[in-house]
Write a protein that holds these residues in place. Structure first.
Motif, short mmCIF file in Angstrom:
data_model
loop_
_atom_site.label_atom_id
_atom_site.label_comp_id
_atom_site.label_asym_id
_atom_site.label_seq_id
_atom_site.Cartn_x
_atom_site.Cartn_y
_atom_site.Cartn_z
N LEU A 71 11.84 -12.66 58.46
CA LEU A 71 13.00 -12.55 57.33
C LEU A 71 12.41 -13.19 56.36
CD1 LEU A 71 15.58 -12.22 56.01
CD2 LEU A 71 17.10 -14.13 57.86
N ILE A 72 12.09 -13.30 55.43
CA ILE A 72 11.89 -14.19 54.95
C ILE A 72 13.02 -14.50 53.78
CG2 ILE A 72 10.24 -14.80 52.03
CD1 ILE A 72 9.24 -13.82 55.48
N ALA A 73 13.23 -16.00 53.84
CA ALA A 73 15.21 -16.09 53.57
C ALA A 73 15.10 -17.16 52.14
CB ALA A 73 16.04 -17.57 54.52
N GLY A 74 15.63 -17.43 51.20
CA GLY A 74 16.29 -17.83 49.95
C GLY A 74 14.81 -17.06 49.14
N VAL A 75 14.99 -16.05 48.81
CA VAL A 75 13.57 -15.12 48.35
C VAL A 75 14.37 -14.84 46.81
CG1 VAL A 75 12.46 -13.39 47.00
CG2 VAL A 75 12.55 -14.14 49.36
N ALA A 76 13.95 -15.58 45.59
CA ALA A 76 14.50 -15.55 43.88
C ALA A 76 14.77 -14.35 43.99
CB ALA A 76 13.69 -16.15 43.07
N SER A 77 15.78 -14.09 42.98
CA SER A 77 16.18 -12.25 42.97
C SER A 77 15.74 -11.74 42.12
CB SER A 77 18.10 -12.73 42.59
OG SER A 77 18.19 -13.46 41.30
N GLU A 78 14.56 -12.25 40.78
CA GLU A 78 14.03 -11.85 40.24
C GLU A 78 12.90 -11.06 41.00
OE1 GLU A 78 12.57 -15.49 40.05
OE2 GLU A 78 14.69 -14.44 39.66
N VAL A 79 12.50 -11.65 42.30
CA VAL A 79 10.86 -10.99 42.90
C VAL A 79 11.71 -9.76 43.49
CG1 VAL A 79 10.04 -11.22 44.92
CG2 VAL A 79 10.22 -13.25 43.45
N LYS A 80 10.40 -8.47 43.35
CA LYS A 80 10.56 -7.85 43.33
C LYS A 80 9.51 -7.50 44.74
CE LYS A 80 12.51 -5.88 39.80
NZ LYS A 80 13.96 -6.71 39.44
N PRO A 81 10.26 -6.33 45.79
CA PRO A 81 8.99 -6.07 47.30
C PRO A 81 7.88 -5.90 46.66
CG PRO A 81 11.63 -4.97 47.43
CD PRO A 81 11.41 -5.42 46.25
N GLU A 83 5.51 -7.12 44.48
CA GLU A 83 4.96 -7.86 43.66
C GLU A 83 5.40 -9.22 44.97
OE1 GLU A 83 7.45 -8.23 39.33
OE2 GLU A 83 8.08 -9.75 41.05
N PHE A 84 6.27 -9.54 45.68
CA PHE A 84 5.58 -10.00 47.63
C PHE A 84 4.92 -8.96 48.16
CE2 PHE A 84 6.94 -11.13 51.24
CZ PHE A 84 7.17 -12.07 51.77
N ALA A 85 4.71 -8.10 48.34
CA ALA A 85 3.33 -7.94 48.81
C ALA A 85 2.28 -7.78 48.29
CB ALA A 85 3.66 -5.66 48.65
N ALA A 86 2.44 -7.53 47.08
CA ALA A 86 0.60 -8.55 46.38
C ALA A 86 0.68 -9.38 46.29
CB ALA A 86 1.08 -7.20 45.23
N PRO A 92 2.26 -2.33 52.18
CA PRO A 92 3.58 -1.83 52.12
C PRO A 92 3.86 -1.11 53.74
CG PRO A 92 2.27 -0.48 50.60
CD PRO A 92 1.63 -1.56 51.77
N GLN A 93 3.02 -0.85 55.16
CA GLN A 93 4.15 0.55 55.79
C GLN A 93 4.17 -1.01 56.67
OE1 GLN A 93 0.31 0.33 55.15
NE2 GLN A 93 1.06 2.81 54.75
N LEU A 94 4.11 -2.43 56.71
CA LEU A 94 4.21 -3.75 57.72
C LEU A 94 5.57 -4.16 56.67
CD1 LEU A 94 3.38 -5.33 59.37
CD2 LEU A 94 2.17 -6.50 57.58
N LEU A 95 5.37 -4.10 55.43
CA LEU A 95 6.76 -4.46 54.36
C LEU A 95 7.92 -3.54 55.22
CD1 LEU A 95 8.03 -6.59 51.94
CD2 LEU A 95 7.09 -4.66 50.84
N ALA A 96 7.87 -2.20 55.01
CA ALA A 96 9.01 -1.49 54.81
C ALA A 96 9.16 -1.17 56.23
CB ALA A 96 8.80 0.35 55.20
N CYS A 97 8.32 -1.58 57.63
CA CYS A 97 9.06 -1.44 59.01
C CYS A 97 9.42 -3.10 59.81
CB CYS A 97 7.87 -1.21 60.01
SG CYS A 97 6.23 -2.09 60.24
#
Length: 185
Positions: A71-81, A83-86, A92-97
């Motif tokens: 869990l990455i807590a406190g991510v700014a609401s404008e951050v897209k998954p 963008e975070f992954a990049a 994408p597999q690690l992010l999804a699972c």
């Protein structure tokens, strides 16, 4: 005639004891900062956004198999998954699972509440808490108060070089948080 000096009064003694406890507490807080954890495995890892090094540390723990979910807590609401992954080179597999981006929290206390909900939803029994060394004690206190009973919390501090001002402010935030908890808030 010689003047006899009165012994200090009760209030002066209490004041001196409180001052001594404050000074000793600050010295402990500043000189014995929490350290990074070893390679112990936990069910999950929680990184609190803020100072540098926290998110990369949590991703490294996940990649090393020391935790199965993050869990990455406190991510700014404008951050897209994406963008975070990049930004953190997360596939994408690690992010999804395995990675949950938490957008609900804005401070340490709400981080703990968001993390407690995630712990319960994911049926986590042990968690590695990743935050900066000077922030760890308050973050761990808040998480311990909010988390479901019996959850093991492993502190994993990211080393830093805090200023005296940072330590002074954080020490007082910890004291204030503990007093607020004692008062039922």
């Amino acid at each position: 005639m010689a003047r006899v000096r009165k012994p200090p009064g009760l209030f002066r003694r209490i004041g001196a004891a409180v001052l001594l406890a404050w000074v000793l507490g600050f010295l402990w807080f500043a000189l014995a900062l929490p350290r990074p954890a070893g390679s112990q495995k936990t069910d999950g890892v929680i990184a609190l956004t803020g100072a540098g090094g926290r998110i990369p540390r949590a991703i490294d723990v996940l990649r090393a198999g020391q935790a199965r979910k993050a869990l990455i807590a406190g991510v700014a609401s404008e951050v897209k998954p994406g963008e975070f992954a990049a930004e953190y080179k997360v596939s994408p597999q690690l992010l999804a699972c395995c990675v949950t981006l938490g957008f609900e929290s804005v401070d340490t206390r709400s981080n703990a509440l968001e993390a407690a909900r995630w712990i319960a939803a994911e049926h986590i029994t042990s968690v590695r808490l990743v935050t900066t060394d000077w922030h760890m004690r308050r973050a761990q206190f808040d998480l311990a108060m909010a988390a479901p009973r019996g959850v093991e919390i492993l502190p994993d501090a990211v080393p830093s070089r805090p200023t005296m001002k940072t330590l002074f402010i954080e020490y007082h935030k910890l004291i204030a948080r503990m007093l607020a908890w004692l008062a039922g808030w």
